[in-house]
Design an enzyme around this catalytic site. Structure first.
Site, PDB file in Angstrom:
ATOM      1  N   HIS A 146       1.666   4.468  -2.903  1.00  0.00           N
ATOM      2  CA  HIS A 146       1.733   5.918  -2.719  1.00  0.00           C
ATOM      3  C   HIS A 146       3.066   6.458  -3.229  1.00  0.00           C
ATOM      4  O   HIS A 146       3.126   7.466  -3.952  1.00  0.00           O
ATOM      5  CB  HIS A 146       1.616   6.265  -1.232  1.00  0.00           C
ATOM      6  CG  HIS A 146       0.221   6.264  -0.694  1.00  0.00           C
ATOM      7  ND1 HIS A 146      -0.808   6.972  -1.282  1.00  0.00           N
ATOM      8  CD2 HIS A 146      -0.309   5.660   0.402  1.00  0.00           C
ATOM      9  CE1 HIS A 146      -1.915   6.795  -0.571  1.00  0.00           C
ATOM     10  NE2 HIS A 146      -1.642   6.004   0.444  1.00  0.00           N
TER      11      HIS A 146
ATOM     12  N   HIS B  84      -6.647  10.166  12.255  1.00  0.00           N
ATOM     13  CA  HIS B  84      -6.901  10.453  10.842  1.00  0.00           C
ATOM     14  C   HIS B  84      -7.693  11.746  10.654  1.00  0.00           C
ATOM     15  O   HIS B  84      -7.391  12.547   9.766  1.00  0.00           O
ATOM     16  CB  HIS B  84      -7.695   9.301  10.202  1.00  0.00           C
ATOM     17  CG  HIS B  84      -6.865   8.140   9.792  1.00  0.00           C
ATOM     18  ND1 HIS B  84      -6.410   7.204  10.687  1.00  0.00           N
ATOM     19  CD2 HIS B  84      -6.397   7.750   8.575  1.00  0.00           C
ATOM     20  CE1 HIS B  84      -5.710   6.288  10.034  1.00  0.00           C
ATOM     21  NE2 HIS B  84      -5.684   6.595   8.767  1.00  0.00           N
TER      22      HIS B  84
ATOM     23  N   GLU C 222      -5.638   7.611  -2.723  1.00  0.00           N
ATOM     24  CA  GLU C 222      -5.463   6.221  -2.313  1.00  0.00           C
ATOM     25  C   GLU C 222      -5.557   5.245  -3.487  1.00  0.00           C
ATOM     26  O   GLU C 222      -5.397   4.035  -3.293  1.00  0.00           O
ATOM     27  CB  GLU C 222      -6.506   5.842  -1.251  1.00  0.00           C
ATOM     28  CG  GLU C 222      -6.415   6.615   0.052  1.00  0.00           C
ATOM     29  CD  GLU C 222      -5.163   6.294   0.856  1.00  0.00           C
ATOM     30  OE1 GLU C 222      -4.579   5.215   0.647  1.00  0.00           O
ATOM     31  OE2 GLU C 222      -4.768   7.130   1.690  1.00  0.00           O
TER      32      GLU C 222
ATOM     33  N   GLY D 156      -4.793  14.490  11.367  1.00  0.00           N
ATOM     34  CA  GLY D 156      -4.267  14.174  10.044  1.00  0.00           C
ATOM     35  C   GLY D 156      -5.045  14.889   8.962  1.00  0.00           C
ATOM     36  O   GLY D 156      -5.773  15.843   9.229  1.00  0.00           O
ATOM     37  N   GLY D 157      -4.939  14.406   7.753  1.00  0.00           N
ATOM     38  CA  GLY D 157      -5.557  15.095   6.623  1.00  0.00           C
ATOM     39  C   GLY D 157      -6.909  14.572   6.202  1.00  0.00           C
ATOM     40  O   GLY D 157      -7.413  14.943   5.147  1.00  0.00           O
ATOM     41  N   TYR D 158      -7.516  13.697   7.015  1.00  0.00           N
ATOM     42  CA  TYR D 158      -8.746  13.032   6.588  1.00  0.00           C
ATOM     43  C   TYR D 158     -10.013  13.617   7.199  1.00  0.00           C
ATOM     44  O   TYR D 158     -11.066  12.982   7.170  1.00  0.00           O
ATOM     45  CB  TYR D 158      -8.663  11.534   6.907  1.00  0.00           C
ATOM     46  CG  TYR D 158      -7.781  10.784   5.936  1.00  0.00           C
ATOM     47  CD1 TYR D 158      -8.300  10.220   4.782  1.00  0.00           C
ATOM     48  CD2 TYR D 158      -6.417  10.659   6.153  1.00  0.00           C
ATOM     49  CE1 TYR D 158      -7.507   9.545   3.880  1.00  0.00           C
ATOM     50  CE2 TYR D 158      -5.591   9.989   5.262  1.00  0.00           C
ATOM     51  CZ  TYR D 158      -6.143   9.431   4.129  1.00  0.00           C
ATOM     52  OH  TYR D 158      -5.342   8.770   3.235  1.00  0.00           O
TER      53      TYR D 158
ATOM     54  N   HIS E 217       0.835  -1.207   0.000  1.00  0.00           N
ATOM     55  CA  HIS E 217       0.000   0.000   0.000  1.00  0.00           C
ATOM     56  C   HIS E 217       0.867   1.253   0.000  1.00  0.00           C
ATOM     57  O   HIS E 217       0.696   2.154  -0.839  1.00  0.00           O
ATOM     58  CB  HIS E 217      -0.908  -0.029   1.228  1.00  0.00           C
ATOM     59  CG  HIS E 217      -1.808   1.155   1.373  1.00  0.00           C
ATOM     60  ND1 HIS E 217      -3.156   1.105   1.089  1.00  0.00           N
ATOM     61  CD2 HIS E 217      -1.566   2.435   1.774  1.00  0.00           C
ATOM     62  CE1 HIS E 217      -3.705   2.289   1.309  1.00  0.00           C
ATOM     63  NE2 HIS E 217      -2.752   3.120   1.733  1.00  0.00           N
ATOM     64  N   GLU E 218       1.806   1.321   0.925  1.00  0.00           N
ATOM     65  CA  GLU E 218       2.649   2.518   1.016  1.00  0.00           C
ATOM     66  C   GLU E 218       3.555   2.651  -0.204  1.00  0.00           C
ATOM     67  O   GLU E 218       3.853   3.767  -0.649  1.00  0.00           O
ATOM     68  CB  GLU E 218       3.475   2.489   2.306  1.00  0.00           C
ATOM     69  CG  GLU E 218       2.647   2.442   3.588  1.00  0.00           C
ATOM     70  CD  GLU E 218       1.583   3.524   3.660  1.00  0.00           C
ATOM     71  OE1 GLU E 218       1.784   4.620   3.093  1.00  0.00           O
ATOM     72  OE2 GLU E 218       0.533   3.275   4.284  1.00  0.00           O
TER      73      GLU E 218
END
Length: 722
Positions: A506, A635, A532, A639-641, A502-503
């Site tokens: 990105h 998140h 994502e 965070g940015g969510y 996953h990372e």
């Protein structure tokens, strides 16, 4: 081996940086930014720039004067936290926020950007990516309060500073709570059921954290923490129901007033007691109130609308998707829970008679999965040794995207001895395209939980070194996987494998961009609900047989993952899908409700009541009274969510549909897979934020995205048709 080219970026001297360096460096950067924005504003006022190079290049260079050094400090705070570093960070943060607002709210700069959009000749000379960069800058300036004046502007800036401070405090409290909890078992019967890998890690923790120098996996003592590998092992495997309950309750109580009973240290107990500084509940209420006020100042009805201004979705479309998935997932989740209850009862579990509790479900779910598919998580772990997983992942990227990844350890400084450094080579030219760091293991004493990728520097022609035409990008990937124990390498769970992929997805979008317009290269200006896509796309390959035979090699014999284990893994892939998706819907729907309809002012208890109301639709079992999961929900609060957690499901629709293109091409047809991979690289990875995400996806897929592949991949289609 290819050597670094003249385009290689100048990278931070990570290991040489100390907390004492932070304030002088950051304050010098702040002073320089303030001086440069003064000069730019004067120049723009005297003569409105009419070309890209006169307008955007100076702004990009200005932005990096502060974002780069502050990014270094922020990264170190996440991976090498200390009291001294926190103090330096907190001292500099107000000045950084003030300087950033000064730039973002510059009226001469904003007027110059708008003027460029209206200058037909100048606008026509820009590339599509440059036009999008300018349009995004205009939008971002508006969202930064550029149109505000007087008292409104002052208030906006006060809110921005306080929100930044609250976000940092929220994150610190979660990390401190995670660090404060430890439970030591001394009797072998207390750790019955836990696999050897968990006992080895618990014994190692007892040595390093508990001071038990003679601790062994066989004889203990064993120390368990709230760090992900430890927490998940207890929840899934410990027969000791009391241990499961304690760890579960402590995890849900992190950074709240309910956490104090779970810690022994007097200072930590005071910090997390009622009215203690470690309780995130009042911070949540304050954050929501400030976000609502910020939205009002900008002319929006809710903060959700502010958030959606930079996303693909609208609030209605996001909530429609969530409700669609929730409605399909809930019947499956209900059946899954009933099957778990029945299995526990058949097994003669004492708790089945009184009724399973939340800390029982994870344990019995794992036992059911093992029985149903004759597969134990620990059967797979010996085959997923980190070095082989990395090699196989890189090989896959090479086949799909025409790159070669080379180890470059020792070429640069790193922030911890475990950190690796790599160079990405373009196979066609044998020249470097990018660089990245990998920090793979958990370090609960200094490193925040979770996994993330961020940029160190981006691809940019404006920021090119004097000896190169373009600066090459560099990323860092951070995971919290199982570390090596003794002579054994890191032996990963399959979930840890998918997290790494996953990372890496990105990082690939950041590194393989071909866009040299810095403001929209790589991950820059990719809409948050599309960011994502490449990460979740890469997760799909963790169930592909060819890939699993490459990454799955026994750490002692080097034998590939046997066919029978592969078949069992694939068969078990959708086990618990209904529960998993219902949980994601709970997080996302709570997030949107808090930012779109909740009215702050009634106190923190009203926030938790709002979550419980949503849980009536999104949870099968009622939450325990002291559940304060929101106090650890970084998140959306650190965070940015915020008003954007739905992005995981929104982007999963995109990623599943994207992987569907490879399935349609034929996963066994190497030529067609490579051809499809090139198309993916030339669109999703290459264009970055240089085009709107819907346009990027359509260029790759030939049509707009559809939800069918997501439902099919996760076994929810039969539910949908029922």
């Amino acid at each position: 081996m290819a050597k670094p080219s003249g385009d290689a970026p100048d990278l931070p001297k990570w290991s040489s940086i100390t907390p004492e360096h932070v304030k002088p460096a950051i304050m010098a950067a702040v002073d320089k930014v303030n001086a440069e924005i003064d000069a730019i504003e004067t120049a723009f006022t005297e003569s409105t720039p009419s070309s890209w190079s006169d307008l955007m290049d100076p702004l990009e260079r200005l932005s990096e004067e502060l974002s780069r050094p502050w990014g270094v400090v922020s990264h170190l705070k996440g991976v090498r936290d200390s009291e001294a570093l926190r103090a330096a960070y907190d001292e500099c943060q107000p000045a950084v926020v003030t300087a950033s607002l000064r730039v973002g709210q510059s009226r001469p700069v904003y007027d110059a950007l708008v003027a460029l959009t209206k200058n037909e000749a100048a606008w026509a000379s820009l590339t599509d990516a440059q036009k999008r960069a300018v349009e995004c800058e205009v939008r971002d300036a508006q969202l930064s309060g550029v149109a505000l004046d007087g008292a409104q502007k002052d208030r906006y800036n006060e809110i921005a500073k306080e929100l930044s401070e609250l976000s940092t405090k929220f994150s610190n409290n979660v990390l401190d709570a995670t660090k404060a909890f430890a439970h030591t078992c001394v009797d072998k019967s207390e750790v019955d059921g836990l696999p050897d890998s968990a006992l080895e890690q618990a014994a190692q923790t007892a040595k390093t954290k508990g001071g038990h120098e003679n601790a062994t996996a066989a004889d203990g003592p064993w120390m368990f923490t709230l760090d992900a590998p430890s927490y998940m092992a207890v929840r899934s495997h410990a027969k000791n129901r009391a241990l499961r309950e304690k760890v579960y309750r402590a995890y849900l109580a992190r950074a709240s007033e309910h956490f104090a009973p779970f810690v022994d240290d007097a200072d930590a107990k005071a910090k997390f007691s009622k009215n203690g500084s470690g309780d995130n509940a009042p911070l949540i209420e304050r954050i929501l109130a400030l976000r609502e006020e910020k939205a009002s100042l900008l002319g929006y009805d809710t903060f959700a609308e502010v958030s959606m201004a930079k996303k693909m979705a609208t609030l209605d479309r996001a909530e429609s998707l969530l409700e669609d998935i929730r409605a399909k997932a809930r019947p499956a989740a209900e059946r899954e829970l009933e099957e778990i209850r029945a299995f526990a009862a058949d097994a003669g579990a004492a708790e089945a008679t009184s009724g399973l509790m939340q800390w029982d479900v994870g344990f019995w779910s794992e036992r059911l999965r093992e029985a149903k598919y004759e597969l134990k998580e620990e059967d797979l772990r010996p085959y997923f040794q980190l070095p082989a997983v990395i090699d196989g992942m890189f090989e896959l990227a090479g086949e799909l995207f025409g790159i070669k990844v080379e180890a470059a350890d020792g070429d640069v400084e790193v922030w911890h001895p475990d950190v690796r450094f790599f160079r990405v080579i373009d196979v066609a030219t044998n020249q470097p395209r990018a660089y990245f760091y990998l920090d793979p293991y958990t370090r609960p004493s200094e490193k925040r939980g979770g996994a993330w990728m961020d940029d160190v520097v981006g691809r940019s022609s404006a920021m090119a070194p004097t000896t190169g035409a373009v600066r090459l990008p560099c990323a860092h990937m951070v995971c919290n996987g199982t570390p090596p124990v003794g002579d054994k390498p890191s032996l990963m769970t399959h979930n840890e494998v998918t997290t790494l992929f996953h990372e890496f997805g990105h990082a690939l979008q950041h590194m393989l961009t071909t866009e040299s317009c810095g403001p929209v290269a790589g991950i820059n200006q990719v809409d948050w609900d599309a960011v994502e896509l490449p990460s979740q796309f890469m997760e799909n390959w963790c169930y592909d047989k060819k890939v699993l035979r490459k990454i799955g090699k026994h750490f002692e014999t080097n034998e590939p993952l046997p066919d029978d284990l592969y078949e069992k893994l694939v068969a078990s892939k959708n086990f618990g899908s209904g529960t998993r998706y219902l949980r994601q819907c709970h997080f996302a729907m709570t997030d949107l409700e808090l930012h779109a309809r909740y009215k702050p002012g009634a106190g923190a208890d009203a926030v938790f009541a709002t979550e419980r109301k949503i849980a009536e639709k999104t949870m099968i079992m009622p939450s325990i009274d002291e559940d304060r999961f929101l106090c650890g929900f970084g998140h959306i609060f650190a965070g940015g969510y915020s008003a954007g957690y739905y992005s995981y499901l929104w982007a999963e629709v995109l990623s599943a549909d994207a992987f569907g293109a490879f399935e349609e091409a034929g996963l066994d047809d190497e030529a067609k897979v490579a051809e499809t991979g090139k198309r993916f690289a030339d669109t999703v990875l290459a264009l970055g934020g240089g085009a709107a995400p819907l346009d990027v996806f359509t260029r790759f897929r030939g049509r707009e995205p559809a939800v069918d592949a997501l439902l099919r991949h996760n076994g929810l289609v039969p539910v949908a048709a029922a």
